[in-house]
Design an enzyme around this catalytic site. Structure first.
Site, PDB file in Angstrom:
ATOM      1  N   ARG A 258       0.866  -1.185   0.000  1.00  7.70           N
ATOM      2  CA  ARG A 258       0.000   0.000   0.000  1.00  7.70           C
ATOM      3  C   ARG A 258       0.898   1.228   0.000  1.00  7.70           C
ATOM      4  O   ARG A 258       1.817   1.318   0.826  1.00  7.70           O
ATOM      5  CB  ARG A 258      -0.857  -0.020   1.267  1.00  7.70           C
ATOM      6  CG  ARG A 258      -1.859   1.104   1.347  1.00  7.70           C
ATOM      7  CD  ARG A 258      -2.563   1.136   2.693  1.00  7.70           C
ATOM      8  NE  ARG A 258      -1.968   2.139   3.553  1.00  7.70           N
ATOM      9  CZ  ARG A 258      -2.565   2.683   4.619  1.00  7.70           C
ATOM     10  NH1 ARG A 258      -3.767   2.288   4.974  1.00  7.70           N
ATOM     11  NH2 ARG A 258      -1.960   3.579   5.352  1.00  7.70           N
TER      12      ARG A 258
ATOM     13  N   TYR B  60      -3.185  11.607   5.119  1.00  6.70           N
ATOM     14  CA  TYR B  60      -3.399  10.309   5.749  1.00  6.70           C
ATOM     15  C   TYR B  60      -2.306   9.295   5.377  1.00  6.70           C
ATOM     16  O   TYR B  60      -1.917   9.191   4.211  1.00  6.70           O
ATOM     17  CB  TYR B  60      -4.766   9.714   5.355  1.00  6.70           C
ATOM     18  CG  TYR B  60      -4.841   8.278   5.794  1.00  6.70           C
ATOM     19  CD1 TYR B  60      -5.020   7.971   7.138  1.00  6.70           C
ATOM     20  CD2 TYR B  60      -4.604   7.238   4.906  1.00  6.70           C
ATOM     21  CE1 TYR B  60      -4.993   6.664   7.574  1.00  6.70           C
ATOM     22  CE2 TYR B  60      -4.587   5.927   5.327  1.00  6.70           C
ATOM     23  CZ  TYR B  60      -4.781   5.652   6.676  1.00  6.70           C
ATOM     24  OH  TYR B  60      -4.732   4.360   7.108  1.00  6.70           O
TER      25      TYR B  60
ATOM     26  N   ASP C 220      -5.087   3.786   0.035  1.00  5.20           N
ATOM     27  CA  ASP C 220      -6.190   4.034   0.968  1.00  5.20           C
ATOM     28  C   ASP C 220      -6.577   5.509   0.913  1.00  5.20           C
ATOM     29  O   ASP C 220      -5.780   6.380   1.255  1.00  5.20           O
ATOM     30  CB  ASP C 220      -5.724   3.654   2.388  1.00  5.20           C
ATOM     31  CG  ASP C 220      -6.867   3.627   3.385  1.00  5.20           C
ATOM     32  OD1 ASP C 220      -7.973   4.093   3.044  1.00  5.20           O
ATOM     33  OD2 ASP C 220      -6.646   3.134   4.509  1.00  5.20           O
TER      34      ASP C 220
ATOM     35  N   HIS D  12      -9.084   6.654   2.677  1.00  2.05           N
ATOM     36  CA  HIS D  12      -9.529   6.907   4.067  1.00  2.05           C
ATOM     37  C   HIS D  12     -10.760   7.797   4.124  1.00  2.05           C
ATOM     38  O   HIS D  12     -10.805   8.798   4.860  1.00  2.05           O
ATOM     39  CB  HIS D  12      -8.374   7.466   4.906  1.00  2.05           C
ATOM     40  CG  HIS D  12      -8.306   6.843   6.269  1.00  2.05           C
ATOM     41  ND1 HIS D  12      -8.689   7.492   7.410  1.00  2.05           N
ATOM     42  CD2 HIS D  12      -7.916   5.614   6.659  1.00  2.05           C
ATOM     43  CE1 HIS D  12      -8.536   6.698   8.453  1.00  2.05           C
ATOM     44  NE2 HIS D  12      -8.073   5.534   8.025  1.00  2.05           N
TER      45      HIS D  12
ATOM     46  N   GLU E 221      -8.967   1.861  -1.640  1.00  4.92           N
ATOM     47  CA  GLU E 221      -9.662   1.551  -0.380  1.00  4.92           C
ATOM     48  C   GLU E 221     -10.441   2.743   0.159  1.00  4.92           C
ATOM     49  O   GLU E 221      -9.955   3.881   0.108  1.00  4.92           O
ATOM     50  CB  GLU E 221      -8.586   1.126   0.626  1.00  4.92           C
ATOM     51  CG  GLU E 221      -9.095   0.858   2.020  1.00  4.92           C
ATOM     52  CD  GLU E 221      -7.958   0.415   2.925  1.00  4.92           C
ATOM     53  OE1 GLU E 221      -6.975  -0.176   2.422  1.00  4.92           O
ATOM     54  OE2 GLU E 221      -8.041   0.665   4.137  1.00  4.92           O
TER      55      GLU E 221
ATOM     56  N   GLU F  87     -13.393  -1.520   6.856  1.00  6.80           N
ATOM     57  CA  GLU F  87     -12.705  -1.602   8.153  1.00  6.80           C
ATOM     58  C   GLU F  87     -13.517  -1.016   9.303  1.00  6.80           C
ATOM     59  O   GLU F  87     -13.290  -1.385  10.449  1.00  6.80           O
ATOM     60  CB  GLU F  87     -11.315  -0.962   8.084  1.00  6.80           C
ATOM     61  CG  GLU F  87     -11.317   0.535   7.869  1.00  6.80           C
ATOM     62  CD  GLU F  87      -9.913   1.113   7.724  1.00  6.80           C
ATOM     63  OE1 GLU F  87      -9.114   0.522   6.978  1.00  6.80           O
ATOM     64  OE2 GLU F  87      -9.624   2.131   8.357  1.00  6.80           O
TER      65      GLU F  87
ATOM     66  N   ARG G 211     -13.402  -5.606   3.570  1.00 10.55           N
ATOM     67  CA  ARG G 211     -12.279  -5.489   4.504  1.00 10.55           C
ATOM     68  C   ARG G 211     -12.694  -5.546   5.975  1.00 10.55           C
ATOM     69  O   ARG G 211     -12.016  -4.990   6.836  1.00 10.55           O
ATOM     70  CB  ARG G 211     -11.511  -4.196   4.223  1.00 10.55           C
ATOM     71  CG  ARG G 211     -10.890  -4.136   2.846  1.00 10.55           C
ATOM     72  CD  ARG G 211      -9.938  -2.965   2.719  1.00 10.55           C
ATOM     73  NE  ARG G 211      -8.817  -3.077   3.612  1.00 10.55           N
ATOM     74  CZ  ARG G 211      -8.654  -2.400   4.737  1.00 10.55           C
ATOM     75  NH1 ARG G 211      -9.550  -1.530   5.126  1.00 10.55           N
ATOM     76  NH2 ARG G 211      -7.595  -2.588   5.478  1.00 10.55           N
TER      77      ARG G 211
ATOM     78  N   GLU H 286      -4.069  -7.362   5.277  1.00 12.46           N
ATOM     79  CA  GLU H 286      -3.196  -6.240   5.650  1.00 12.46           C
ATOM     80  C   GLU H 286      -2.291  -6.675   6.803  1.00 12.46           C
ATOM     81  O   GLU H 286      -2.744  -7.331   7.735  1.00 12.46           O
ATOM     82  CB  GLU H 286      -4.059  -5.052   6.090  1.00 12.46           C
ATOM     83  CG  GLU H 286      -3.268  -3.827   6.497  1.00 12.46           C
ATOM     84  CD  GLU H 286      -4.172  -2.670   6.918  1.00 12.46           C
ATOM     85  OE1 GLU H 286      -5.356  -2.918   7.233  1.00 12.46           O
ATOM     86  OE2 GLU H 286      -3.684  -1.534   6.939  1.00 12.46           O
TER      87      GLU H 286
ATOM     88  N   TRP I   8     -11.831  11.865   8.721  1.00 11.71           N
ATOM     89  CA  TRP I   8     -10.369  11.647   8.819  1.00 11.71           C
ATOM     90  C   TRP I   8      -9.957  10.377   8.130  1.00 11.71           C
ATOM     91  O   TRP I   8     -10.412   9.487   7.815  1.00 11.71           O
ATOM     92  CB  TRP I   8      -9.937  11.541  10.296  1.00 11.71           C
ATOM     93  CG  TRP I   8      -8.485  11.126  10.352  1.00 11.71           C
ATOM     94  CD1 TRP I   8      -7.402  11.902  10.013  1.00 11.71           C
ATOM     95  CD2 TRP I   8      -7.952   9.850  10.705  1.00 11.71           C
ATOM     96  NE1 TRP I   8      -6.249  11.177  10.139  1.00 11.71           N
ATOM     97  CE2 TRP I   8      -6.550   9.918  10.559  1.00 11.71           C
ATOM     98  CE3 TRP I   8      -8.548   8.651  11.119  1.00 11.71           C
ATOM     99  CZ2 TRP I   8      -5.712   8.813  10.809  1.00 11.71           C
ATOM    100  CZ3 TRP I   8      -7.732   7.574  11.382  1.00 11.71           C
ATOM    101  CH2 TRP I   8      -6.315   7.665  11.229  1.00 11.71           C
TER     102      TRP I   8
HETATM  103  O1  KDG Z   1      -7.677   2.920  14.006  1.00 12.36           O
HETATM  104  C1  KDG Z   1      -7.756   3.377  12.693  1.00 12.36           C
HETATM  105  C2  KDG Z   1      -6.827   2.567  11.803  1.00 12.36           C
HETATM  106  O2  KDG Z   1      -7.074   1.212  11.959  1.00 12.36           O
HETATM  107  C3  KDG Z   1      -6.984   2.939  10.351  1.00 12.36           C
HETATM  108  O3  KDG Z   1      -6.733   4.303  10.184  1.00 12.36           O
HETATM  109  C4  KDG Z   1      -6.007   2.135   9.520  1.00 12.36           C
HETATM  110  O4  KDG Z   1      -7.144   2.736   7.505  1.00 12.36           O
HETATM  111  C5  KDG Z   1      -6.399   1.991   8.104  1.00 12.36           C
HETATM  112  C6  KDG Z   1      -5.870   0.829   7.403  1.00 12.36           C
HETATM  113  O5  KDG Z   1      -6.284   0.610   6.278  1.00 12.36           O
HETATM  114  O6  KDG Z   1      -5.031   0.135   7.971  1.00 12.36           O
HETATM  115 MG    MG Z   2      -7.903   1.785   5.717  1.00  8.88          MG
END
Ligand code: KDG
Ligand code: MG
Length: 402
Positions: free
Chosen positions: A147, A159, A210, A212, A236, A262, A283, A339, A402
């Site tokens: 990643r 991020y 990602d 995010h 992602e 996630e 995920r 991951e 975030w």
């Molecule tokens: O606690 C938040 C994290 O697990 C997250 O920010 C990590 O996005 C993430 C990832 O894909 O590992």
């Molecule tokens: Mg993530």
């Protein structure tokens, strides 16, 4: 085989973890991860005050019945606190079952569907050159999937930009760090970054990214389209996923594979995404989506719709969750990738484990149960240390995801 005792161990060997330990009348114990980053003590209390008293006296072999008892019996369904607590109980019961049958958990889940599970690492950089160097580092370590994240000129704290080369930890002590975000700068920066990565590494390594949760559907569609020549393994969390139908817009515009899940807690959070074929990878993970029992149901639904699994495995998931994920990954037919963010040496010492990494893949090991333990004496030397995930704002000060 009755459960006679249970306790919650909260420790902070480099970061905070909440671990459930259930003990049976035969002295066999099982572990479950209950860590919810930034809200840890809510799950600890849910378990200690409301769940453990109900478990004492129950038959530890009744894993599905206990899951339903805690889910339906609470009346208040779903949500990260409830589902992390149920996940911890479920994982601990699978651990106990494996230990009593002298079998690794994956053998109880149908056995291995593959020899090992491909994992992806996190390459982060403050500049494009640093990100390229970080990807090279992972490739040199044997990873076949990486990643890639990078700071963006003019965007402080983009991020995924880590503090070291292997460890990435976004939660910080004190009040949450406030970061600033510009979608415009991000959308201009990322496609050329991946073009440079492809130029450097060719197409043999899988590249992931990602977002995010930071874009709108049409922005995500534009990014996915712009990234098509770079052939990502996945893009992602392109948008916040409370609105599952919104993924239709992304799907209508791009063939870049989409991964999400996630922050999901149940199959209901992803049923529409899966059934409408709006995503390619789900995920969800053992600790936040109801444990191994519930993850199996999500994987079974996904399999019907050509969606593969890609369990979350950030460092805020303890080695107990990592072990659970690896047993799950090895056994389900429609596994995609796992991951793997490495835990710090302090964390690894508190949680000795049987899982191993070799040539870009992992194996849960063949120890009975999950194959992971907790050194409680060592854990006691790392008391809880409150930390929060950052809060994100747009350049004009508006609160953003975030
Ligand atoms: O606690 C938040 C994290 O697990 C997250 O920010 C990590 O996005 C993430 C990832 O894909 O590992
Ligand atoms: Mg993530």
């Amino acid at each position: 085989m009755r459960i006679v005792d249970g306790k919650v161990i909260v420790c902070s060997p480099g970061r905070n973890f909440v671990t459930l330990k259930l003990v049976t009348e035969d002295g066999v114990y099982g572990l479950g991860d209950a860590t919810l980053n930034g809200r840890e003590l809510a799950v600890a209390s849910y378990l200690t005050d409301h769940v453990i008293p109900l478990l004492v006296g129950r038959d530890a072999r009744r894993i599905e019945d206990t899951w339903q008892y805690l889910y339906k019996g609470a009346y208040w369904r779903r949500g990260p606190v409830t589902m992390s607590a149920i996940a911890a109980v479920d994982t601990a019961l699978w651990d106990i079952r494996g230990k009593t049958l002298n079998a690794p958990v994956y053998q109880l889940l149908g056995g291995a569907s593959r020899e090992s599970v491909m994992v992806y690492g996190h390459a982060n950089g403050s500049t494009e050159a640093e990100t390229i160097a970080a990807v090279k580092n992972y490739v040199d370590l044997g990873y076949r999937a990486v990643r890639a994240q990078c700071a963006i000129p003019g965007v402080q704290h983009a991020y995924g930009v880590g503090r070291g080369t292997l460890y990435y930890e976004p939660a910080q002590k004190g009040r949450p760090l406030e970061t600033v975000w510009s979608t415009e700068r991000y959308l201009d920066f990322v496609p050329p970054l991946f073009a440079s990565l492809r130029k450097e590494f060719g197409y043999d390594v899988h590249l992931l990214h990602d977002v995010h949760h930071r874009l709108t559907p049409i922005e995500a569609a534009r990014l996915g389209k712009a990234l098509e020549p770079s052939r990502l393994f996945w893009l992602e969390d392109p948008v916040p996923a409370e609105n599952q139908a919104a993924f239709r817009t992304i799907r209508q515009h791009t063939t870049t594979p989409i991964a999400v899940g996630e922050v999901f807690n149940t199959i209901y959070d992803c049923a529409q995404l899966i059934e409408e074929g709006l995503i390619d990878y789900i995920r969800t993970t053992v600790v936040h989506a109801g444990g191994i029992s519930h993850m199996k149901k999500i994987a079974a639904l996904a399999e019907l719709h050509h969606v593969r699994t890609g369990s979350h495995g950030a460092t805020d998931l303890s080695p107990v969750a990592m072990a659970g994920a690896l047993h799950f990954d090895l056994s389900v037919h429609n596994f995609g990738v796992q991951e793997y963010m490495r835990h710090t040496p302090e964390t690894d010492l508190v949680f000795p484990h049987a899982y191993s990494f070799e040539h870009g893949s992992m194996h849960p090991g063949d120890a009975p149960g999950l194959g992971v333990d907790i050194d409680e004496t060592l854990a006691a030397q790392y008391p809880y240390d409150p930390a929060y995930l950052p809060v994100n704002r747009l350049v004009d000060g508006t609160v953003h995801s975030w």
